[in-house]
Write a protein that holds these residues in place. Structure first.
Motif, PDB file in Angstrom:
ATOM      1  N   PHE A  65       0.849  -1.189   0.000  1.00  0.00           N
ATOM      2  CA  PHE A  65       0.000   0.000   0.000  1.00  0.00           C
ATOM      3  C   PHE A  65       0.885   1.239   0.000  1.00  0.00           C
ATOM      4  O   PHE A  65       1.833   1.326   0.779  1.00  0.00           O
ATOM      5  CB  PHE A  65      -0.904   0.024   1.241  1.00  0.00           C
ATOM      6  N   PHE A  66       0.557   2.198  -0.879  1.00  0.00           N
ATOM      7  CA  PHE A  66       1.297   3.455  -0.965  1.00  0.00           C
ATOM      8  C   PHE A  66       0.441   4.570  -0.367  1.00  0.00           C
ATOM      9  O   PHE A  66      -0.760   4.634  -0.619  1.00  0.00           O
ATOM     10  CB  PHE A  66       1.614   3.804  -2.420  1.00  0.00           C
ATOM     11  N   VAL A  67       1.071   5.460   0.400  1.00  0.00           N
ATOM     12  CA  VAL A  67       0.359   6.576   1.016  1.00  0.00           C
ATOM     13  C   VAL A  67       0.985   7.881   0.536  1.00  0.00           C
ATOM     14  O   VAL A  67       2.197   8.080   0.679  1.00  0.00           O
ATOM     15  CB  VAL A  67       0.418   6.503   2.559  1.00  0.00           C
ATOM     16  N   GLU A  68       0.142   8.733  -0.058  1.00  0.00           N
ATOM     17  CA  GLU A  68       0.553  10.067  -0.488  1.00  0.00           C
ATOM     18  C   GLU A  68      -0.138  11.084   0.407  1.00  0.00           C
ATOM     19  O   GLU A  68      -1.312  10.920   0.729  1.00  0.00           O
ATOM     20  CB  GLU A  68       0.076  10.370  -1.907  1.00  0.00           C
ATOM     21  N   VAL A  69       0.573  12.141   0.778  1.00  0.00           N
ATOM     22  CA  VAL A  69      -0.010  13.259   1.508  1.00  0.00           C
ATOM     23  C   VAL A  69       0.380  14.523   0.756  1.00  0.00           C
ATOM     24  O   VAL A  69       1.569  14.737   0.473  1.00  0.00           O
ATOM     25  CB  VAL A  69       0.477  13.316   2.967  1.00  0.00           C
ATOM     26  N   ASP A  70      -0.611  15.326   0.424  1.00  0.00           N
ATOM     27  CA  ASP A  70      -0.390  16.563  -0.343  1.00  0.00           C
ATOM     28  C   ASP A  70       0.416  16.294  -1.615  1.00  0.00           C
ATOM     29  O   ASP A  70       1.312  17.053  -1.979  1.00  0.00           O
ATOM     30  CB  ASP A  70       0.306  17.623   0.522  1.00  0.00           C
ATOM     31  N   THR A  76       5.083   3.638   2.740  1.00  0.00           N
ATOM     32  CA  THR A  76       4.652   2.408   2.078  1.00  0.00           C
ATOM     33  C   THR A  76       4.482   1.342   3.152  1.00  0.00           C
ATOM     34  O   THR A  76       5.314   1.227   4.047  1.00  0.00           O
ATOM     35  CB  THR A  76       5.717   1.939   1.062  1.00  0.00           C
ATOM     36  N   ILE A  77       3.395   0.586   3.061  1.00  0.00           N
ATOM     37  CA  ILE A  77       3.184  -0.544   3.967  1.00  0.00           C
ATOM     38  C   ILE A  77       3.241  -1.806   3.113  1.00  0.00           C
ATOM     39  O   ILE A  77       2.501  -1.940   2.139  1.00  0.00           O
ATOM     40  CB  ILE A  77       1.823  -0.455   4.689  1.00  0.00           C
ATOM     41  N   LYS A  78       4.163  -2.719   3.473  1.00  0.00           N
ATOM     42  CA  LYS A  78       4.368  -3.934   2.692  1.00  0.00           C
ATOM     43  C   LYS A  78       4.204  -5.169   3.564  1.00  0.00           C
ATOM     44  O   LYS A  78       4.660  -5.187   4.700  1.00  0.00           O
ATOM     45  CB  LYS A  78       5.794  -3.981   2.132  1.00  0.00           C
ATOM     46  N   LYS A  79       3.577  -6.180   2.985  1.00  0.00           N
ATOM     47  CA  LYS A  79       3.524  -7.467   3.674  1.00  0.00           C
ATOM     48  C   LYS A  79       4.846  -8.170   3.434  1.00  0.00           C
ATOM     49  O   LYS A  79       5.372  -8.167   2.328  1.00  0.00           O
ATOM     50  CB  LYS A  79       2.377  -8.322   3.138  1.00  0.00           C
ATOM     51  N   GLU A  80       5.390  -8.764   4.490  1.00  0.00           N
ATOM     52  CA  GLU A  80       6.621  -9.529   4.381  1.00  0.00           C
ATOM     53  C   GLU A  80       6.282 -10.999   4.226  1.00  0.00           C
ATOM     54  O   GLU A  80       5.256 -11.461   4.721  1.00  0.00           O
ATOM     55  CB  GLU A  80       7.486  -9.342   5.623  1.00  0.00           C
ATOM     56  N   TYR A  88       4.065  -7.191   8.519  1.00  0.00           N
ATOM     57  CA  TYR A  88       4.111  -6.039   7.624  1.00  0.00           C
ATOM     58  C   TYR A  88       5.204  -5.090   8.083  1.00  0.00           C
ATOM     59  O   TYR A  88       5.548  -5.049   9.256  1.00  0.00           O
ATOM     60  CB  TYR A  88       2.771  -5.286   7.637  1.00  0.00           C
ATOM     61  N   THR A  89       5.734  -4.310   7.152  1.00  0.00           N
ATOM     62  CA  THR A  89       6.680  -3.259   7.488  1.00  0.00           C
ATOM     63  C   THR A  89       6.139  -1.930   6.984  1.00  0.00           C
ATOM     64  O   THR A  89       5.404  -1.879   6.002  1.00  0.00           O
ATOM     65  CB  THR A  89       8.067  -3.500   6.859  1.00  0.00           C
ATOM     66  N   ILE A  90       6.516  -0.870   7.680  1.00  0.00           N
ATOM     67  CA  ILE A  90       6.163   0.481   7.274  1.00  0.00           C
ATOM     68  C   ILE A  90       7.459   1.182   6.896  1.00  0.00           C
ATOM     69  O   ILE A  90       8.355   1.312   7.723  1.00  0.00           O
ATOM     70  CB  ILE A  90       5.441   1.233   8.411  1.00  0.00           C
ATOM     71  N   ASP A  91       7.553   1.587   5.624  1.00  0.00           N
ATOM     72  CA  ASP A  91       8.731   2.300   5.140  1.00  0.00           C
ATOM     73  C   ASP A  91       8.371   3.766   4.960  1.00  0.00           C
ATOM     74  O   ASP A  91       7.431   4.090   4.234  1.00  0.00           O
ATOM     75  CB  ASP A  91       9.191   1.750   3.779  1.00  0.00           C
ATOM     76  N   ALA A  92       9.111   4.637   5.632  1.00  0.00           N
ATOM     77  CA  ALA A  92       8.895   6.077   5.495  1.00  0.00           C
ATOM     78  C   ALA A  92      10.160   6.800   5.914  1.00  0.00           C
ATOM     79  O   ALA A  92      10.826   6.388   6.862  1.00  0.00           O
ATOM     80  CB  ALA A  92       7.723   6.531   6.364  1.00  0.00           C
ATOM     81  N   ALA A  93      10.462   7.877   5.234  1.00  0.00           N
ATOM     82  CA  ALA A  93      11.673   8.642   5.541  1.00  0.00           C
ATOM     83  C   ALA A  93      11.556   9.282   6.918  1.00  0.00           C
ATOM     84  O   ALA A  93      10.711  10.133   7.139  1.00  0.00           O
ATOM     85  CB  ALA A  93      11.885   9.702   4.475  1.00  0.00           C
ATOM     86  N   GLY A  94      12.394   8.814   7.839  1.00  0.00           N
ATOM     87  CA  GLY A  94      12.432   9.411   9.161  1.00  0.00           C
ATOM     88  C   GLY A  94      11.269   9.054  10.068  1.00  0.00           C
ATOM     89  O   GLY A  94      11.207   9.497  11.201  1.00  0.00           O
ATOM     90  N   ILE A  95      10.316   8.242   9.597  1.00  0.00           N
ATOM     91  CA  ILE A  95       9.123   7.884  10.384  1.00  0.00           C
ATOM     92  C   ILE A  95       9.285   6.462  10.907  1.00  0.00           C
ATOM     93  O   ILE A  95       9.614   5.547  10.152  1.00  0.00           O
ATOM     94  CB  ILE A  95       7.839   7.948   9.525  1.00  0.00           C
ATOM     95  N   THR A  96       9.062   6.279  12.205  1.00  0.00           N
ATOM     96  CA  THR A  96       9.040   4.939  12.779  1.00  0.00           C
ATOM     97  C   THR A  96       7.772   4.793  13.616  1.00  0.00           C
ATOM     98  O   THR A  96       7.221   5.777  14.112  1.00  0.00           O
ATOM     99  CB  THR A  96      10.273   4.664  13.668  1.00  0.00           C
TER     100      THR A  96
END
Length: 165
Positions: A65-70, A76-80, A88-96
């Motif tokens: 799943f891809f998430v866009e804001v503005d 991105t949320i991906k199933k492993e 699942y993992t959540i990939d985001a720049a600087g976001i945990t």
């Protein structure tokens, strides 16, 4: 700290629902695509301007799943691949994300600083997710993240149900 509420068990890919503030006023409107490829959720502000979009990747081996804001890709949320339990993992720049995001009880950090918290509320408009916004610049991302996680959970439930029949 701002608090918003999303009612539980209202998510479906053809669904429409609102995000409310503490005064029970509609703050965001969420609309899911129905019988459309790719499956999407559009999140709109009170003026009905789209502020975030969640899209399920169409042709992938494992759900993504891809998430866009503005208009910008933020996470991105991906199933492993795993044999026993869905991971699942959540990939985001600087976001945990710390905590149990599958059960909607977690904190969101940006570069180590808490920007928001999500928890279940048991006595507000039926069971709801309470989204606490610490950094108001992250508000749209927080709402998009909660909706995206619930999209993933709904997708997993649908896949599990289909596999048992």
């Amino acid at each position: 700290m701002k608090q918003l509420y999303i009612k539980q068990k209202v998510f479906s890919f053809g669904g429409k629902f609102t995000v409310k503030n503490q005064q029970e006023q509609d703050v965001y409107f969420v609309e899911g695509s129905f019988m459309q490829i790719p499956k999407t959720f559009s999140i709109m502000n009170a003026a009905r301007d789209e502020v975030a979009l969640i899209t399920k990747k169409v042709f992938s081996f494992l759900p993504t799943f891809f998430v866009e804001v503005d208009g910008r890709d933020v996470l991105t949320i991906k199933k492993e691949f795993s044999f026993f339990k869905a991971r699942y993992t959540i990939d985001a720049a600087g976001i945990t994300v710390h905590g149990n995001w599958w059960d909607m009880d977690f904190e969101v950090l940006q570069h180590g600083e808490v920007v928001g918290k999500v928890s279940k509320e048991w006595f507000t408009w039926g069971d709801s997710y309470k989204v606490e916004i610490v950094d108001e610049e992250m508000e749209k991302m927080m709402i998009a993240l909660v909706v995206a996680i619930d999209c993933v959970k709904a997708d997993q439930a649908t896949a599990s149900s289909a596999a048992t029949h």
